[in-house]
Design an enzyme around this catalytic site. Structure first.
Site, PDB file in Angstrom:
ATOM      1  N   GLN A 293    -111.213  72.039   0.629  1.00 32.28           N
ATOM      2  CA  GLN A 293    -112.182  71.173   1.296  1.00 32.28           C
ATOM      3  C   GLN A 293    -111.659  70.501   2.566  1.00 32.28           C
ATOM      4  O   GLN A 293    -112.421  70.215   3.479  1.00 32.28           O
ATOM      5  CB  GLN A 293    -112.675  70.099   0.325  1.00 32.28           C
ATOM      6  CG  GLN A 293    -113.584  70.663  -0.763  1.00 32.28           C
ATOM      7  CD  GLN A 293    -114.033  69.585  -1.731  1.00 32.28           C
ATOM      8  OE1 GLN A 293    -113.213  68.840  -2.254  1.00 32.28           O
ATOM      9  NE2 GLN A 293    -115.323  69.502  -1.966  1.00 32.28           N
TER      10      GLN A 293
ATOM     11  N   GLY B 178    -125.241  62.414  -7.720  1.00 30.59           N
ATOM     12  CA  GLY B 178    -124.923  62.828  -6.357  1.00 30.59           C
ATOM     13  C   GLY B 178    -125.194  64.308  -6.178  1.00 30.59           C
ATOM     14  O   GLY B 178    -124.734  65.131  -6.976  1.00 30.59           O
ATOM     15  N   ASN B 179    -125.940  64.644  -5.127  1.00 35.58           N
ATOM     16  CA  ASN B 179    -126.283  66.041  -4.890  1.00 35.58           C
ATOM     17  C   ASN B 179    -125.787  66.500  -3.518  1.00 35.58           C
ATOM     18  O   ASN B 179    -126.358  67.389  -2.898  1.00 35.58           O
ATOM     19  CB  ASN B 179    -127.812  66.226  -4.999  1.00 35.58           C
ATOM     20  CG  ASN B 179    -128.222  67.680  -5.057  1.00 35.58           C
ATOM     21  OD1 ASN B 179    -127.567  68.493  -5.701  1.00 35.58           O
ATOM     22  ND2 ASN B 179    -129.306  68.017  -4.369  1.00 35.58           N
ATOM     23  N   GLY B 180    -124.707  65.853  -3.043  1.00 42.23           N
ATOM     24  CA  GLY B 180    -124.083  66.275  -1.792  1.00 42.23           C
ATOM     25  C   GLY B 180    -123.140  67.435  -2.047  1.00 42.23           C
ATOM     26  O   GLY B 180    -123.209  68.106  -3.085  1.00 42.23           O
TER      27      GLY B 180
ATOM     28  N   CYS C 151    -112.001  61.325   0.596  1.00 42.38           N
ATOM     29  CA  CYS C 151    -111.746  60.534  -0.609  1.00 42.38           C
ATOM     30  C   CYS C 151    -110.269  60.200  -0.781  1.00 42.38           C
ATOM     31  O   CYS C 151    -109.920  59.236  -1.448  1.00 42.38           O
ATOM     32  CB  CYS C 151    -112.266  61.266  -1.842  1.00 42.38           C
ATOM     33  SG  CYS C 151    -111.551  62.901  -2.081  1.00 42.38           S
TER      34      CYS C 151
ATOM     35  N   MET D 232    -119.856  67.569  -2.769  1.00 38.42           N
ATOM     36  CA  MET D 232    -119.033  67.418  -3.959  1.00 38.42           C
ATOM     37  C   MET D 232    -119.876  67.455  -5.231  1.00 38.42           C
ATOM     38  O   MET D 232    -119.492  68.051  -6.244  1.00 38.42           O
ATOM     39  CB  MET D 232    -118.248  66.111  -3.891  1.00 38.42           C
ATOM     40  CG  MET D 232    -117.324  65.882  -5.068  1.00 38.42           C
ATOM     41  SD  MET D 232    -115.814  66.847  -5.000  1.00 38.42           S
ATOM     42  CE  MET D 232    -114.840  65.823  -3.903  1.00 38.42           C
ATOM     43  N   GLY D 233    -121.055  66.813  -5.190  1.00 40.28           N
ATOM     44  CA  GLY D 233    -121.933  66.793  -6.356  1.00 40.28           C
ATOM     45  C   GLY D 233    -122.399  68.186  -6.734  1.00 40.28           C
ATOM     46  O   GLY D 233    -122.408  68.559  -7.923  1.00 40.28           O
TER      47      GLY D 233
END
Length: 409
Positions: A115, A188-190, A50, A192-193
């Site tokens: 990260q 978003g469920n990745g 990002c 980061m989510g």
């Protein structure tokens, strides 16, 4: 040192510019395959997050230029001068040092974040999977990752987890927003989510996560959170105090027109946080009454505290030692074939001399003994020469090898 990189990051470009040079996982795979086919390129690794996009290349000195290479995967014809100031080109040891410091979180917008190390691991793993690396890139990234891990262990940047999510929530809390008891929607469920949902949940918020239905089965979400289908997000938005989006999709998750329709008749003040690059939310939603929008660039890293400065100095000490190790490896890497050749010649000499002793054996036994002698002699000589490599300066080692190579066995 035939290693170089071209990159753009948060220090030189805002999110509007960075998102034009971001790559999804699939796009990054295709890009590396294209780069690796170019004349003079021996290997490449593409890192896209990002906050940055960086292309590392191992190439011949007279190979294609880095801007030309970048143009192969993300053309910007006619805009070269406009984008030139945003990109940074690093070569040789400067590129190496940058990657080591990056892996340790020292170059991140959120100083010491966790990260980036995972992202670097994934970038080299994917490049290796696509056969896009060479020995130089493999050793470089392996040693940079090792250095990053050591810094995380011996000189952590801060107490607790450090991420874009934590930085964002800390910033809005300072502005008076209290998470406890608030209704929050995470789109978003990745990776980061999930981190965002867990962080909000731990802060006492009532969290709902959007999910998509996949054929692979039930999609897991963080414990203690509710779920809705991604397609129902606009129906849920009007009842939320905070809406956070952090997907890896190139498509917008929140658009002004649909949001305006969904919020009709609702006067709740809402905070929208967009942590994605490319951005998930249309920036025009900030024009709507009661909406406050933040993107990832809104959360500037706070000034380093005295304790953090001390840890930064400790990290630099570790990184410089690791850099010296890589430099030593690089300077001596061409000696390895010569060391093994000398070892092989010495092994042949030993086997020839021992032939007088083994001459009375049967041929099969003699061949077996000879092979064992050769292997053992090679290992012993290699061990001695590699020990010299680790202790001597490159010039001294070179002189030793030249003397040994002149010996006629």
């Amino acid at each position: 040192m035939n290693i170089c990189m071209i990159g753009i990051d948060h220090s030189t470009a805002g999110v509007k510019i960075r998102e034009q040079f971001s790559f999804t996982a699939l796009q990054a795979e295709r890009a590396m395959q294209i780069i690796n086919r170019q004349p003079g390129v021996r290997g490449c690794v593409l890192l896209s997050t990002c906050n940055r996009m960086e292309l590392y290349v191992s190439m011949d000195p007279c190979g294609i230029s880095l801007p030309e290479l970048l143009g192969k995967i993300r053309p910007f014809t006619g805009q070269e001068q406009e984008f030139k100031s945003y990109f940074k080109i690093r070569t040789s040891l400067e590129a190496v040092r940058h990657l080591f410091y990056l892996a340790a979180g020292q170059k991140s917008k959120i100083f010491g974040e966790d990260q980036i190390l995972t992202q670097i691991k994934e970038a080299i793993r994917k490049a290796r999977e696509l056969n896009c690396t060479d020995t130089l890139l493999e050793v470089l990234f392996r040693q940079a990752i090792t250095a990053g891990k050591e810094v995380k262990t011996k000189a952590p940047a801060a107490h607790g987890n450090v991420s874009a999510v934590h930085s964002a929530l800390a910033a809005i809390e300072k502005k008076g927003f209290e998470c406890k008891g608030k209704k929050c929607l995470v789109i978003g469920n990745g990776q980061m989510g999930k981190l965002a949902a867990e962080t909000l949940r731990d802060a006492g918020a009532l969290v709902t996560v959007t999910v998509r239905q996949y054929r692979s089965g039930i999609v897991e979400i963080p414990k203690g959170c509710d779920r809705i289908h991604y397609g129902e997000r606009y129906e849920h938005v009007p009842f939320c105090d905070l809406i956070l989006s952090a997907t890896v999709s190139p498509n917008l998750t929140i658009r002004k027109e649909q949001l305006m329709q969904a919020r009709e008749g609702h006067c709740r003040k809402q905070i929208f946080i967009d942590l994605a690059v490319p951005r998930d939310m249309e920036e025009e939603i900030a024009q709507l009454e009661g909406v406050t929008l933040y993107d990832i660039d809104a959360f500037q890293n706070e000034a380093l505290r005295e304790e953090l400065c001390a840890r930064k100095a400790a990290a630099e000490q570790i990184l410089e030692l690791k850099l010296a190790e890589f430099k030593d490896w690089y300077e001596c890497r061409d000696f390895i074939p010569r060391i093994r050749q000398v070892g092989g010649q010495a092994a042949e000499e030993i086997c020839w001399r021992m032939g007088r002793v083994t001459g009375g054996l049967q041929q099969s036994q003699q061949e077996q003994v000879t092979e064992l002698l050769k292997e053992s002699a090679q290992k012993v000589v290699d061990k001695m020469l590699f020990a010299l490599r680790d202790e001597l300066e490159p010039e001294e080692l070179l002189r030793c090898l030249e003397i040994l190579e002149r010996i006629r066995y």
